[in-house]
Write a protein that holds these residues in place. Structure first.
Motif, mmCIF file in Angstrom:
data_model
loop_
_atom_site.group_PDB
_atom_site.id
_atom_site.type_symbol
_atom_site.label_atom_id
_atom_site.label_comp_id
_atom_site.label_asym_id
_atom_site.label_seq_id
_atom_site.Cartn_x
_atom_site.Cartn_y
_atom_site.Cartn_z
ATOM 1 N N GLY A 94 0.773 -1.246 0.000
ATOM 2 C CA GLY A 94 0.000 0.000 0.000
ATOM 3 C C GLY A 94 0.797 1.284 0.000
ATOM 4 O O GLY A 94 0.218 2.369 -0.074
ATOM 5 N N LYS A 95 2.119 1.189 0.027
ATOM 6 C CA LYS A 95 2.879 2.441 0.149
ATOM 7 C C LYS A 95 2.839 3.280 -1.130
ATOM 8 O O LYS A 95 2.815 4.513 -1.058
ATOM 9 C CB LYS A 95 4.319 2.190 0.588
ATOM 10 N N THR A 96 2.805 2.639 -2.292
ATOM 11 C CA THR A 96 2.754 3.415 -3.541
ATOM 12 C C THR A 96 1.463 4.223 -3.616
ATOM 13 O O THR A 96 1.486 5.431 -3.876
ATOM 14 C CB THR A 96 2.860 2.481 -4.756
ATOM 15 N N THR A 97 0.338 3.567 -3.382
ATOM 16 C CA THR A 97 -0.953 4.252 -3.449
ATOM 17 C C THR A 97 -1.041 5.364 -2.402
ATOM 18 O O THR A 97 -1.490 6.478 -2.696
ATOM 19 C CB THR A 97 -2.101 3.246 -3.248
ATOM 20 N N THR A 98 -0.610 5.076 -1.183
ATOM 21 C CA THR A 98 -0.692 6.078 -0.114
ATOM 22 C C THR A 98 0.195 7.276 -0.409
ATOM 23 O O THR A 98 -0.211 8.431 -0.198
ATOM 24 C CB THR A 98 -0.314 5.436 1.233
ATOM 25 N N GLY A 108 4.133 4.014 -12.589
ATOM 26 C CA GLY A 108 4.126 4.766 -13.836
ATOM 27 C C GLY A 108 3.315 6.039 -13.622
ATOM 28 O O GLY A 108 3.499 6.753 -12.645
ATOM 29 N N GLU A 109 2.359 6.276 -14.497
ATOM 30 C CA GLU A 109 1.531 7.477 -14.392
ATOM 31 C C GLU A 109 0.627 7.434 -13.161
ATOM 32 O O GLU A 109 0.157 6.372 -12.745
ATOM 33 C CB GLU A 109 0.657 7.596 -15.646
ATOM 34 N N ILE A 110 0.404 8.594 -12.549
ATOM 35 C CA ILE A 110 -0.544 8.742 -11.447
ATOM 36 C C ILE A 110 -1.741 9.507 -11.990
ATOM 37 O O ILE A 110 -1.612 10.681 -12.371
ATOM 38 C CB ILE A 110 0.084 9.501 -10.267
ATOM 39 N N GLY A 165 -7.025 9.362 -8.980
ATOM 40 C CA GLY A 165 -7.601 8.341 -9.855
ATOM 41 C C GLY A 165 -6.862 7.023 -9.851
ATOM 42 O O GLY A 165 -7.117 6.158 -10.684
ATOM 43 N N GLY A 166 -5.927 6.849 -8.913
ATOM 44 C CA GLY A 166 -5.151 5.614 -8.871
ATOM 45 C C GLY A 166 -3.840 5.750 -9.617
ATOM 46 O O GLY A 166 -3.543 6.777 -10.235
ATOM 47 N N THR A 167 -3.041 4.705 -9.576
ATOM 48 C CA THR A 167 -1.741 4.712 -10.248
ATOM 49 C C THR A 167 -1.690 3.570 -11.255
ATOM 50 O O THR A 167 -2.500 2.643 -11.217
ATOM 51 C CB THR A 167 -0.591 4.532 -9.242
ATOM 52 N N LYS A 168 -0.721 3.661 -12.130
ATOM 53 C CA LYS A 168 -0.541 2.608 -13.134
ATOM 54 C C LYS A 168 -0.258 1.287 -12.434
ATOM 55 O O LYS A 168 0.522 1.212 -11.501
ATOM 56 C CB LYS A 168 0.613 2.972 -14.064
ATOM 57 N N ARG A 169 -0.938 0.236 -12.879
ATOM 58 C CA ARG A 169 -0.764 -1.129 -12.388
ATOM 59 C C ARG A 169 -1.249 -1.339 -10.964
ATOM 60 O O ARG A 169 -0.855 -2.294 -10.299
ATOM 61 C CB ARG A 169 0.692 -1.594 -12.518
ATOM 62 N N ASP A 226 -3.129 -5.319 -12.215
ATOM 63 C CA ASP A 226 -2.700 -4.969 -10.860
ATOM 64 C C ASP A 226 -1.351 -5.614 -10.565
ATOM 65 O O ASP A 226 -1.100 -6.752 -10.954
ATOM 66 C CB ASP A 226 -3.738 -5.424 -9.833
ATOM 67 N N TYR A 227 -0.520 -4.861 -9.848
ATOM 68 C CA TYR A 227 0.856 -5.293 -9.580
ATOM 69 C C TYR A 227 0.945 -6.268 -8.397
ATOM 70 O O TYR A 227 2.026 -6.742 -8.076
ATOM 71 C CB TYR A 227 1.703 -4.038 -9.304
#
Length: 427
Positions: free
Chosen positions: A121-125, A147-149, A316-320, A336-337
């Motif tokens: 969860g660290k990327t999303t947070t 990638g893109e946010i 809007g979320g992040t890539k993958r 999803d990664y």
């Protein structure tokens, strides 16, 4: 080695396609450095980033160093780390070289550091925090491993204000040469810990070893925000820690989570007093928790609850990360990664919550032999929310040479003990 960034004009990234490296490379480009990079020709999720950022990527070749003659070489722990031919060449020529984790820590020095650590969860947070701060007009710098946010743009940015938001990764700096956890190069003013879990069995022997790394990071942090629902994070809990979660014992409690029309809704209470209701464009109860952590961090940076609500609504979320690729013949395709059993379970639970009447077909590619073997039992139980499971061969890390006597077929055999519809598709 002391690096005077004011004297550096050209930076070369060895292994630039990794998500963390790509984010720092974009930051460096926006900071005014002339940036180049090298990597394999394999397609990566970050390829689009380099096109948008106008960063040229070359193949690995020691001649790159003599041709480019960079003032600083930053290298990834993968692809040989310090033993990569380009890094060896740069060292022989007396050029300064830095592993990614240390380089990130150095560029964060002197800024108000917001670090997000956690096994999941660290990327999303981190991306949520960067989005909220940007919407609030605080223009932070950030480096986020994706990638893109959506709603924000590229994963790296050189902001005008003194805040730097970054992921804090528990993996080691350079597996063959420096086993310092990468996040220990950061000294957070605000540290968010989403959870602590056993992962990276190639460098950690047990959950206790992972916890020890997080305890060390806590000691060099000022304000700490910790998930009260996570049992393994209890080693971090003390009177100075701000807690959040679904638990009634949390200072900030997430309540009334519900889903509808591809939106997640939840309320946030503080010590029993309702603060606000929030709307997210990303699914899952785990993302309600991530959003709560991001909200608390931003509140402690002086952002109002109303602006926090606005920022989360725009994220809007992040890539993958539950990335909707499209709808093909009536079938919604999502990428999803998730590469750890708990992440798989959270992602599939989110899919079931958002699409309660849909049939869910899951295609999973295991990543690394060491993780797959160490967590084989957990992986085999992780697909309960899927109607059909398709498993591929294991995608090995650039760091791995030993298959440890397992394959994707091994995971298929174990999963079939707990799931009635499992198929093996090697490639």
């Amino acid at each position: 080695m002391n690096i005077d960034f004011k004297k550096i004009k050209r930076v070369h990234f060895v292994g630039i396609k990794g998500v963390a490296m790509a984010a720092l490379a974009v930051w460096a480009k926006e900071a005014g450095y002339r940036v180049t990079g090298s990597d394999t020709s394999e397609e990566f999720p970050t390829d689009e980033v380099f096109g948008l950022a106008k960063i040229s990527v070359l193949g690995f070749d020691s001649k790159n160093i003599t041709n480019i003659h960079p003032d600083l070489v930053i290298y990834t722990g993968a692809h040989g780390g310090r033993d990569n031919d380009e890094v060896v060449e740069a060292t022989a020529l007396g050029m300064p070289t830095l592993p990614h984790g240390k380089a990130l820590g150095l560029v964060m020095d002197g800024k108000k550091q917001v670090s997000v650590a956690g096994s999941h969860g660290k990327t999303t947070t981190t991306a949520m925090i960067a989005t909220i701060l940007t919407v609030a007009g605080l223009d932070p710098s950030y480096a986020i491993g994706c990638g893109e946010i959506r709603g924000l743009g590229l994963p790296g940015h050189k902001g005008k204000k003194d805040i730097f938001v970054a992921e804090a990764d528990e993996y080691v700096t350079d597996p063959n040469h420096d086993t310092t956890p990468r996040f220990l190069w950061q000294h957070p003013d605000i540290l968010v810990v989403t959870n602590v879990d056993f992962d990276h069995p190639d460098v950690y022997d047990s959950l206790a070893d992972v916890q020890d790394a997080f305890i060390k990071l806590q000691r060099q942090s000022k304000l700490i925000i910790v998930n009260a629902d996570d049992p393994a994070s209890k080693v971090l809990m003390n009177k100075t820690v701000i807690s959040y979660g679904f638990s009634p014992k949390a200072e900030f409690r997430v309540t009334n989570v519900r889903f509808g029309e591809e939106r997640t809704f939840f309320a946030l209470d503080q010590n029993g007093m309702k603060l606000l209701e929030f709307t997210l464009k990303v699914p899952g109860k785990h993302n309600a928790l991530n959003a709560a952590a991001a909200a608390i961090a931003c509140k402690n940076l002086g952002v109002s609850w109303e602006r926090i609500k606005e920022g989360l609504a725009k994220f809007g979320g992040t890539k993958r990360r539950f990335e909707r690729i499209g709808v093909i013949g009536g079938t919604t395709v999502i990428d999803d990664y998730a590469h750890h059993p708990k992440e798989i379970m959270a992602t599939l639970a989110a899919a079931r919550e958002w699409y309660p009447h849909k049939r869910i077909i899951t295609v999973f590619q295991p990543h690394t032999y060491s993780r797959t073997k160490a967590l084989m039992s957990e992986f085999s139980h992780a697909f309960t929310n899927a109607h059909r499971v398709i498993l591929t061969d294991i995608y090995s890390s650039a760091r791995e040479t030993d298959t440890l006597g397992i394959s994707g077929k091994t995971l298929v055999e174990e999963t079939a003990k707990h799931h009635i519809d499992v198929l093996y598709a090697p490639d």
